[in-house]
Design an enzyme around this catalytic site. Sequence first.
Site, mmCIF file in Angstrom:
data_model
loop_
_atom_site.group_PDB
_atom_site.id
_atom_site.type_symbol
_atom_site.label_atom_id
_atom_site.label_comp_id
_atom_site.label_asym_id
_atom_site.label_seq_id
_atom_site.Cartn_x
_atom_site.Cartn_y
_atom_site.Cartn_z
ATOM 1 N N CYS A 256 24.349 40.308 -31.455
ATOM 2 C CA CYS A 256 25.777 40.362 -31.110
ATOM 3 C C CYS A 256 26.155 39.418 -29.966
ATOM 4 C CB CYS A 256 26.207 41.799 -30.820
ATOM 5 S SG CYS A 256 25.590 42.506 -29.278
ATOM 6 N N HIS B 106 31.907 39.785 -35.660
ATOM 7 C CA HIS B 106 30.709 40.069 -34.866
ATOM 8 C C HIS B 106 29.448 40.017 -35.718
ATOM 9 C CE1 HIS B 106 30.343 44.667 -35.841
ATOM 10 N NE2 HIS B 106 30.896 44.030 -36.852
ATOM 11 N N HIS C 287 27.346 46.457 -27.088
ATOM 12 C CA HIS C 287 27.804 45.687 -28.244
ATOM 13 C C HIS C 287 29.047 44.881 -27.896
ATOM 14 C CE1 HIS C 287 27.919 44.524 -32.413
ATOM 15 N NE2 HIS C 287 29.223 44.771 -32.433
#
Length: 346
Positions: free
Chosen positions: A259, A320, A308
């Site tokens: 991420c 993402h 995240h």
Amino acid sequence: MASHRLPKQPSRARVTVLTTAAAAAVALSANAANAAPSPKPNKDEVKSRVDRLYEEAEKATEEYDGAKEKQGKLQQEISTIQDDVARSQAELNELRDSIGLAAASQYRTGSIDPSVQLFLSSDPNDYLDRASTLDQLSAQQVQALKKVQAKQRELAQQRTEATEKLKDLAATRTELGQKKKEVQGKLAAAQKLLNSLTTREKTALTAEENRASRESERSVLGGNTGTASGRAAAAYAAAQGKLGTPYVYGASGPTSFDCSGLTSWAYAQAGVTIPRTSEAQATIGTRISSASDLKVGDLVFFFNDLHHVGLYAGNGQILHAPRTGAVVRYESMDTIGGPFMFGVRV
């Protein structure tokens, strides 16, 4: 005459205890044999457990990324210090050689200075500390010996710093190995659960994910959200170019990403250097508290520990790298699995 004794008989209480224990053991064995096996988890239960494992793996991945980044910085710092040590040692040798040449010249003429003799046979630090001997030296000799002393202290400090950095590097490498093992363990457990599903169940899960991703993409394309800045637009466009690229923990592009690897790579394409990990990325730029104030290209952070991060894509969607087994894609902020914490405008 030998005595013949009968063996001692067990007491009634002991017999009762042994009999009861044996009966209990038999009953437990029978129950275990007759007990029905635990029901196999259904598709939704497996997905829930797998999602939790992937979340834990991603958290460990960000910690792994942080340790990896720290290792790289330490290696660069150690290399610089080692270069400084080598340079300082060369300068110290040169200073000593110059004093040695002066002593050799005096020796040939038979007039070697006793102060130089003392220097050649002892530590100049100790020698210079004896103020009473300074009157035996010329100003030039005092200056030369003081340079040696200063260079020795500088060299000792550099070597101490290098030693501490090497210890820190060793600890970081240990942490890196532990985090890597933790990530791999979580991923293996998730894969084991997925392998317990039937082919039909696996197909259904994949179809659900693909359907959600298509819906997010349609929402993004139909949205009308402004872009934060020219560089945010460039970063977002770079990330869009990586749609469908696989997620790999610890990867920062260009053929795979995790991420924060995707967000740091995307902004690098826009000429902006941002930190490698999601936690560090959360400390830069201007914080955007409300989701309604987000613009395309803003960094968006999820979960209380900020493990995240993605790029805001507009209309409540993000772009993402989600997790192992998935690819770079659009997804609704409502389905990330953890709460939206805030955004950052770089």
